[in-house]
Design an enzyme around this catalytic site. Structure first.
Site, short mmCIF file in Angstrom:
data_model
loop_
_atom_site.label_atom_id
_atom_site.label_comp_id
_atom_site.label_asym_id
_atom_site.label_seq_id
_atom_site.Cartn_x
_atom_site.Cartn_y
_atom_site.Cartn_z
N SER A 172 -43.01 61.90 -42.35
CA SER A 172 -41.79 62.70 -42.37
C SER A 172 -40.56 61.86 -42.04
O SER A 172 -39.45 62.16 -42.45
CB SER A 172 -41.91 63.86 -41.37
OG SER A 172 -42.21 63.37 -40.08
N ASP A 207 -43.76 64.10 -30.48
CA ASP A 207 -44.68 63.86 -31.60
C ASP A 207 -45.91 63.07 -31.13
O ASP A 207 -46.30 62.09 -31.76
CB ASP A 207 -43.95 63.12 -32.73
CG ASP A 207 -44.70 63.22 -34.06
OD1 ASP A 207 -45.55 64.13 -34.20
OD2 ASP A 207 -44.43 62.40 -34.96
#
Length: 362
Positions: free
Chosen positions: A14, A128
């Site tokens: 991403s 993350d």
């Protein structure tokens, strides 16, 4: 990029691309993250520069060192050390079903916790944590990487429309569209610990809706009784659905069976700098009392929590899932329309999410 020679692309996600490069000056290898920021406003670009600069100055033996950042041709480049040992995800897959020893798991886990403590004590969230973002150096030292990049990405208009992500590490509160906080990092830490113990994800499903339901209320397969009660009990604490009931990373490191391993990975000076608790006084005469770390109740991120993440936009989590856990819907609340396309890849599901925001009530 003039100072570096591209060797090969080693990843894509991403954030953009991860490129292995060699410095022309000394031949040293680094990883460069290439992030397209061409659609950012000038203000957002300046904010990104400041945030990456903070990360570049964060030095700890268990954190991948950020070397520098620069911009060229509408892209932000972040230069960091290259970990030759690969990532923990690949290490887990290479086991082919043979479980790791508890000693190995705890050695890795303690190092991940030390890295996370360093970040949380400085009021920064990782956002993350996953096995793909935990790396091993040539000598086997664990280093946590890729923190803060999600914050940079949140500024882009593109991310609100399209995002590629692996959703196994989403916490229950994120699934319920609540803001990210330090306890969401702890849930993800639990997901990584479970992976190390079982070589599998704690929560798996064939589609996003069922995965979210499992995360919010479903059980996870038990860990082998081959592992100690202490380890299994810790895992159950990390997976508390209510974030307030999860321990802080400081509390985890103060547990007896965890604390006794800390001296293997930190110098007495670093222990004295980061800890001030009776349990660490046995680490030697150099481990003198230090300033008490910031408590988890006061932890915030670089940015206000409500700006950190919008799960419905980022992952396509349907807000109607709220009904499953008894959370009332706000009056006149408008929901984004989400289309989810599933793509099967090696190692699990990835979801390419295409967002269409119909309307939003501020």
């Amino acid at each position: 990029m003039d100072k570096y020679i591209k060797v090969r692309k080693i990843g894509e996600g991403s954030f953009g691309k991860a490129i292995l490069v060699k410095a022309k000056e000394d031949g040293q290898q680094y990883v460069i993250k290439e992030i397209n920021i061409s659609k950012m406003s000038n203000k957002e670009r300046e904010e990104s520069r400041r945030e990456v600069a903070v990360l570049a100055n964060m030095k700890h033996p268990n954190i991948v060192l950020y070397r520098e950042s620069f911009e060229e041709n509408g892209c932000l480049y972040i230069v960091m050390d290259y970990c030759e040992g690969g990532d923990l995800f690949k290490k887990i897959n290479a086991q082919k079903g043979i479980l790791f020893s508890e000693d190995q798991i705890l050695d890795w886990f303690v190092q991940i916790c030390l890295a996370l403590k360093h970040i949380h004590d400085r009021k920064i969230l990782h956002r993350d944590i996953k096995s793909q973002n935990i790396f091993l150096t040539k000598d086997g030292t664990i280093q946590l990487g890729d923190f803060g990049i999600a914050r940079v990405l949140n500024s882009t208009a593109e991310l609100a429309r399209t995002c590629i992500g692996t959703p196994y590490y989403l916490s229950p509160e994120i699934c319920q569209n609540k803001p990210y906080n330090n306890k969401s990092d702890i849930w993800a830490l639990g997901c990584v610990l479970y992976e190390m113990c079982t070589l599998k994800h704690a929560f798996e499903a064939g589609n996003m809706k069922n995965l979210v339901l499992k995360i919010i209320s479903g059980p996870f397969p038990p860990v082998s009784m081959h592992y100690s009660y202490d380890l299994r009990n810790l895992l159950s604490q990390l997976f508390k659905r209510n974030p307030r009931n999860r321990p802080s990373v400081n509390s985890i490191l103060e547990k007896n069976f965890i604390a006794k391993r800390v001296e293997k990975f930190l110098t007495p000076e670093l222990i004295a700098e980061g800890f001030n608790h009776k349990i660490f006084h046995k680490f030697g005469p150099h481990a003198s009392p230090a300033k008490r770390p910031v408590q988890e109740q006061t932890l915030t991120s670089v940015a206000p929590a409500q700006k950190i993440t919008k799960p419905a936009a980022k992952y396509g989590v349907p807000l109607t899932i709220r009904k499953s856990c008894g959370v009332p819907k706000k009056p006149n609340e408008k929901k984004p329309l989400t289309k989810i396309r599933q793509v099967r890849i090696v190692g699990g599901w990835k979801f390419i999410l295409e967002m269409q925001i119909i309307s939003e009530v501020q």
